[in-house]
Motif scaffolding. Sequence first.
Motif, PDB file in Angstrom:
ATOM      1  N   GLY A   1      47.741  37.055  33.810  1.00 35.58           N
ATOM      2  CA  GLY A   1      47.236  38.111  32.965  1.00 35.58           C
ATOM      3  C   GLY A   1      46.807  39.301  33.801  1.00 35.58           C
ATOM      4  N   ILE A   2      46.339  40.300  33.074  1.00 30.80           N
ATOM      5  CA  ILE A   2      45.921  41.530  33.771  1.00 30.80           C
ATOM      6  C   ILE A   2      44.420  41.465  33.981  1.00 30.80           C
ATOM      7  CG2 ILE A   2      45.907  44.045  33.691  1.00 30.80           C
ATOM      8  CD1 ILE A   2      48.293  43.909  31.817  1.00 30.80           C
ATOM      9  N   ASN A   3      44.052  40.853  35.096  1.00 29.45           N
ATOM     10  CA  ASN A   3      42.637  40.751  35.443  1.00 29.45           C
ATOM     11  C   ASN A   3      42.476  40.847  36.964  1.00 29.45           C
ATOM     12  OD1 ASN A   3      39.907  40.387  35.235  1.00 29.45           O
ATOM     13  ND2 ASN A   3      40.025  38.153  35.095  1.00 29.45           N
ATOM     14  N   PRO A   4      42.739  42.029  37.533  1.00 29.31           N
ATOM     15  CA  PRO A   4      42.681  42.167  38.988  1.00 29.31           C
ATOM     16  C   PRO A   4      41.245  42.044  39.500  1.00 29.31           C
ATOM     17  CG  PRO A   4      42.998  44.313  37.976  1.00 29.31           C
ATOM     18  CD  PRO A   4      43.102  43.305  36.853  1.00 29.31           C
ATOM     19  N   LEU A   5      41.125  41.420  40.671  1.00 30.71           N
ATOM     20  CA  LEU A   5      39.835  41.247  41.318  1.00 30.71           C
ATOM     21  C   LEU A   5      39.804  42.025  42.645  1.00 30.71           C
ATOM     22  CD1 LEU A   5      39.156  37.429  40.867  1.00 30.71           C
ATOM     23  CD2 LEU A   5      38.087  39.315  39.627  1.00 30.71           C
TER      24      LEU A   5
ATOM     25  N   CYS B   1      34.004  36.503  52.707  1.00 28.17           N
ATOM     26  CA  CYS B   1      34.106  37.397  51.544  1.00 28.17           C
ATOM     27  C   CYS B   1      32.691  37.750  51.124  1.00 28.17           C
ATOM     28  CB  CYS B   1      34.857  36.718  50.410  1.00 28.17           C
ATOM     29  SG  CYS B   1      35.052  37.792  48.962  1.00 28.17           S
ATOM     30  N   THR B   2      32.310  39.025  51.282  1.00 22.86           N
ATOM     31  CA  THR B   2      30.930  39.435  51.004  1.00 22.86           C
ATOM     32  C   THR B   2      30.721  39.876  49.572  1.00 22.86           C
ATOM     33  OG1 THR B   2      31.426  41.717  51.677  1.00 22.86           O
ATOM     34  CG2 THR B   2      30.681  40.193  53.403  1.00 22.86           C
ATOM     35  N   ARG B   3      31.821  40.174  48.873  1.00 22.03           N
ATOM     36  CA  ARG B   3      31.645  40.651  47.490  1.00 22.03           C
ATOM     37  C   ARG B   3      32.931  40.451  46.705  1.00 22.03           C
ATOM     38  NH1 ARG B   3      30.474  46.861  45.452  1.00 22.03           N
ATOM     39  NH2 ARG B   3      30.064  46.367  43.260  1.00 22.03           N
ATOM     40  N   ILE B   4      32.800  40.044  45.442  1.00 21.20           N
ATOM     41  CA  ILE B   4      33.927  39.908  44.510  1.00 21.20           C
ATOM     42  C   ILE B   4      33.495  40.529  43.190  1.00 21.20           C
ATOM     43  CG2 ILE B   4      35.493  38.339  43.314  1.00 21.20           C
ATOM     44  CD1 ILE B   4      34.965  36.290  45.484  1.00 21.20           C
ATOM     45  N   PHE B   5      34.338  41.379  42.677  1.00 18.85           N
ATOM     46  CA  PHE B   5      34.041  41.950  41.356  1.00 18.85           C
ATOM     47  C   PHE B   5      35.358  42.371  40.715  1.00 18.85           C
ATOM     48  CE2 PHE B   5      33.913  45.436  44.344  1.00 18.85           C
ATOM     49  CZ  PHE B   5      34.564  46.478  43.690  1.00 18.85           C
ATOM     50  N   PRO B   6      35.392  42.426  39.376  1.00 16.06           N
ATOM     51  CA  PRO B   6      36.626  42.812  38.677  1.00 16.06           C
ATOM     52  C   PRO B   6      36.905  44.288  38.879  1.00 16.06           C
ATOM     53  CG  PRO B   6      34.845  42.491  37.116  1.00 16.06           C
ATOM     54  CD  PRO B   6      34.329  42.026  38.432  1.00 16.06           C
ATOM     55  N   ALA B   7      38.180  44.603  38.993  1.00 16.16           N
ATOM     56  CA  ALA B   7      38.555  45.996  39.215  1.00 16.16           C
ATOM     57  C   ALA B   7      38.452  46.807  37.938  1.00 16.16           C
ATOM     58  CB  ALA B   7      39.980  46.064  39.768  1.00 16.16           C
ATOM     59  N   ILE B   8      38.709  46.171  36.752  1.00 24.76           N
ATOM     60  CA  ILE B   8      38.697  46.908  35.481  1.00 24.76           C
ATOM     61  C   ILE B   8      37.257  47.018  35.017  1.00 24.76           C
ATOM     62  CG2 ILE B   8      39.533  46.937  33.112  1.00 24.76           C
ATOM     63  CD1 ILE B   8      41.879  45.223  34.084  1.00 24.76           C
ATOM     64  N   PRO B   9      36.743  48.216  34.800  1.00 27.53           N
ATOM     65  CA  PRO B   9      35.342  48.347  34.417  1.00 27.53           C
ATOM     66  C   PRO B   9      35.071  47.940  32.967  1.00 27.53           C
ATOM     67  CG  PRO B   9      36.398  50.492  34.478  1.00 27.53           C
ATOM     68  CD  PRO B   9      37.421  49.518  34.977  1.00 27.53           C
ATOM     69  N   GLY B  10      36.051  48.111  32.086  1.00 28.26           N
ATOM     70  CA  GLY B  10      35.821  47.806  30.672  1.00 28.26           C
ATOM     71  C   GLY B  10      36.628  46.589  30.235  1.00 28.26           C
ATOM     72  N   ALA B  11      36.786  46.460  28.928  1.00 25.21           N
ATOM     73  CA  ALA B  11      37.516  45.304  28.372  1.00 25.21           C
ATOM     74  C   ALA B  11      38.993  45.593  28.196  1.00 25.21           C
ATOM     75  CB  ALA B  11      36.900  44.905  27.021  1.00 25.21           C
ATOM     76  N   GLU B  12      39.354  46.853  28.380  1.00 24.89           N
ATOM     77  CA  GLU B  12      40.760  47.240  28.164  1.00 24.89           C
ATOM     78  C   GLU B  12      41.567  46.929  29.409  1.00 24.89           C
ATOM     79  OE1 GLU B  12      43.065  51.295  26.893  1.00 24.89           O
ATOM     80  OE2 GLU B  12      40.979  51.041  26.291  1.00 24.89           O
ATOM     81  N   PRO B  13      42.566  46.037  29.318  1.00 16.72           N
ATOM     82  CA  PRO B  13      43.322  45.652  30.518  1.00 16.72           C
ATOM     83  C   PRO B  13      44.217  46.787  31.005  1.00 16.72           C
ATOM     84  CG  PRO B  13      44.298  44.621  28.598  1.00 16.72           C
ATOM     85  CD  PRO B  13      43.052  45.303  28.090  1.00 16.72           C
ATOM     86  N   THR B  14      44.323  46.937  32.332  1.00 23.32           N
ATOM     87  CA  THR B  14      45.225  47.918  32.944  1.00 23.32           C
ATOM     88  C   THR B  14      45.528  47.470  34.360  1.00 23.32           C
ATOM     89  OG1 THR B  14      45.499  50.253  33.515  1.00 23.32           O
ATOM     90  CG2 THR B  14      43.303  49.323  33.767  1.00 23.32           C
TER      91      THR B  14
ATOM     92  N   GLY C   1      45.780  56.071  34.060  1.00 23.28           N
ATOM     93  CA  GLY C   1      45.285  57.400  34.365  1.00 23.28           C
ATOM     94  C   GLY C   1      43.810  57.472  34.648  1.00 23.28           C
ATOM     95  N   SER C   2      43.124  56.335  34.730  1.00 22.91           N
ATOM     96  CA  SER C   2      41.692  56.350  34.987  1.00 22.91           C
ATOM     97  C   SER C   2      41.417  56.027  36.457  1.00 22.91           C
ATOM     98  CB  SER C   2      40.977  55.348  34.088  1.00 22.91           C
ATOM     99  OG  SER C   2      41.426  54.029  34.373  1.00 22.91           O
ATOM    100  N   VAL C   3      40.233  56.478  36.866  1.00 25.45           N
ATOM    101  CA  VAL C   3      39.781  56.234  38.247  1.00 25.45           C
ATOM    102  C   VAL C   3      38.329  55.786  38.173  1.00 25.45           C
ATOM    103  CG1 VAL C   3      39.321  57.214  40.510  1.00 25.45           C
ATOM    104  CG2 VAL C   3      41.325  57.973  39.224  1.00 25.45           C
ATOM    105  N   THR C   4      38.036  54.635  38.844  1.00 23.95           N
ATOM    106  CA  THR C   4      36.656  54.173  38.907  1.00 23.95           C
ATOM    107  C   THR C   4      36.101  54.456  40.313  1.00 23.95           C
ATOM    108  OG1 THR C   4      37.275  51.954  39.617  1.00 23.95           O
ATOM    109  CG2 THR C   4      37.090  52.364  37.236  1.00 23.95           C
TER     110      THR C   4
END
Length: 941
Positions: free
Chosen positions: A108-112, A128-141, A162-165
């Motif tokens: 699925g589309i859930n990059p880490l 590994c000092t930190r793990i977090f999801p790349a997608i900030p919201g619930a909308e997959p991209t 087209g978004s940048v976090t």
Amino acid sequence: MAAYLQWRRFVFFDKELVKEPLGNDGAAPGAAPASGPSASKFLCLPPGITVCDSGRGSLVFGDMEGQIWFLPRSLQLTGFQAYKLRVTHLYQLKQHNILASVGEDEEGINPLVKIWNLEKRDGGNPLCTRIFPAIPGAEPTVVSCLTVHENLNFMAIGFTDGSVTLNKGDITRDRHSKTQILHKGNYPVTGLAFRQAGKTTHLFVVTTENVQSYIVSGKDYPRVELDTHGCGLRCSALSDPSQDLQFIVAGDECVYLYQPDERGPCFAFEGHKLIAHWFRGYLVIVSRDRKVSPKSEFTSRDSQSSDKQILNIYDLCNKFIAYSTVFEDVVDVLAEWGSLYVLTRDGRVHALQEKDTQTKLEMLFKKNLFEMAINLAKSQHLDSDGLAQIFMQYGDHLYSKGNHDGAVQQYIRTIGKLEPSYVIRKFLDAQRIHNLTAYLQTLHRQSLANADHTTLLLNCYTKLKDSSKLEEFIKTKSESEVHFDVETAIRVLRQAGYYSHALYLAENHAHHEWYLKIQLEDIKNYQEALRYIGKLPFEQAESNMKRYGKILMHHIPEQTTELLKGLCTDYRPSLEGRGDREAPGCRANSEEFIPIFANNPRELKAFLEHMSEVQPDSPQGIYDTLLELRLQNWAHEEEPQVKEKLHAEAISLLKSGRFCDVFDKALVLCQMHDFQDGVLYLYEQGKLFQQIMHYHMQHEQYRQVITVCERHGEQEPSLWEQALSYFARKEEDCKEYVAAVLKHIESKNLMPPLLVVQTLAHNSTATLSVIRDYLVQKLQKQSQQIAQDELRVRRYREETTRIRQEIQELKASPKIFQKTKCSICNSALELPSVHFLCGHSFHQHCFESYSESDADCPTCLPENRKVMDMIRAQEQKRDLHDQFQHQLKCSNDSFSVIADYFGRGVFNKLTLLTDPPTARLTASLEAGLQRDLLIHARRGT
């Protein structure tokens, strides 16, 4: 816009396949291939590589299996399982050993996003000092790109929607990091890059359709739209400081460069761009000639096309292509260990090693591309010696082509490194004098010219008759702006006849000797030269008057004399109203300037008289010269009145008292000019009475001879003897003068009578009557003296007889002491008392109180001591022959002197006593007795 088709292509890189290492200490990437069977095995990476990056001494790869691989310089490939499914993005920081990765652990589309600390280990793998999801919201991209700031406080992630976090804060920790959506758009984000300028941090964002920048170090994140052109994935990069950290966007038509607030230059590099990378001042672009829509290129990284791809390395500063080659299916281009590494789809790694600067320059030299070589050398920060060598070769090339103007410009750029004579020899031809002048001018402006260069440049100006350039060259505002040897310039200008220019230099740079030499020898302006000397400081004025005084005295004697008067009395430079006129002046030694007046006696006299009046303590040479000059004028003057005046001046100068120490010189001057009054005056001052006498004798001045004897006879008695001899030799009747001389000789007893008679016997006119009175008086005195001597002898004989009788009585008869009073206190004698043979008696206590010794009579002791002193003095003076001779010569009675010394025992013979001790004792007793008798005799007299 620059078309790359006009850019030259070079082969400034060497290409080779990376081979597997030869053991643990295998060869480094890009090294020359080793010999042997194992040297033919090339390095092959694991299959399924999807993403690459480099930094911290390693090449980093991610594959479809979720593994991350590290290839260090030793080429020992290592890896670990980072994700369960795949790795999609990697970013290796250059200043920290931190690796950021994006991948998938589930379908699925859930990059880490995972942050790895490569310096720390966790079970053998990086921590590994930190793990977090790349997608900030619930909308997959899908994540399209990733970048991290080197300060670890910013991380940006771009997506296909087209978004940048933006993650702000410490990216290695969850607690200190904040994630927010920075940008939203309609086009996929294809590139991100941070740019740090001071304390301001910018983020470049490029999509397939536009380019914008954000200021992320503030609060509101202001956005600037830079362009409406975008690019595909991996087709953007950030340049290094050589290109001012510009953001590079490689479109299919052009390559654009951007500042945070505006678009910069662009370059028309055609071809469908696949990869853009920046490497050590070069722009590396991988492109495909086949025209494809840029929008479809967004997914080109997954394409399995086997089209040929062209890798070009552009030098944007120097406008050339440093390298161009063809690859098949390039995965990515990495930079590490000072080289470029190209990874192809077949797992091979190709190394592109840049040639050294000297090799590249030689390649350019062979093609005569000197301008490009110069630009390349500057961009490579070649030292000044290397640049000068290029300029020289470029100049030689232009010179050989006949472009002398261009050649001299290149040679000018070698000044300070290349020997000037190398260039000067090339342009000595008269037709190239303009080029030589330009080179020499620059040489002087850089203060690297010597005297020969100055001479040559000035000769060029004079040959060209370019007075304006000449004046511009020599008329500088201050001493610090002078770039040439002034003395050389003066000499050259003088030889060329540019006297006014030479005078300007000499006056403004205080070359006084040159100024005067030009004025006196070339222009003949004597008045101006004298005025100039009068403005100089004392030392320079003095030395230049000594050097040029004769010339000035010959042409302008009066003005020169006036300047010399001032110079030798109270000199102050004539500053035309300026300066401190109250300051004490200086004065030169006037005697040193006398030779200047050699042919100007009138001015010399005025100068000497002025010095003697104004400065009485002038050197002796002034008075000597003035005396000589007055004597010369007196000797040559015929007018009686004038001659008398000159005579008075000369005598007055002699009587001034200035010739006491140089008596002989003044005397010689007077004798040379037959100045008799001066001679006689000097004789008298020098107490040369003999010379005065001889002078009057030579001139037969009888009365003056007698006068001299009367005045100076007391100081020098021999004058009377000389006068008598003089008159005795005269055949004239000189009875009067002879009588006067004899009278004085007789009164002072200067000569024996016999010598007087012998002296006058030579004069035939002198009769006995002349000396009769003298002889009679002399005989009468001698008779009286004989009578006195006989009486004295008789008295001495009687005294001697009496003393001998007393001695005999003392030896043979007893001595009766009949004194009744003490000789000291005159009181009646009382026992105990002390009696002496001399007849004196004393109380014992009086004797002990007053006596100096037990053996001497206190009353007789003073007189006895005088006698003893006389005896000792006689003994000490027995050998004083010089004193005897002197007294004998100076005494009027020589016989008395001889008798005195005879009595002292001077003429006694030395007698050695060899008697036995008893005899010597007896003799000593007799001698003591005789001494006592002598003392007694002296007391009695």
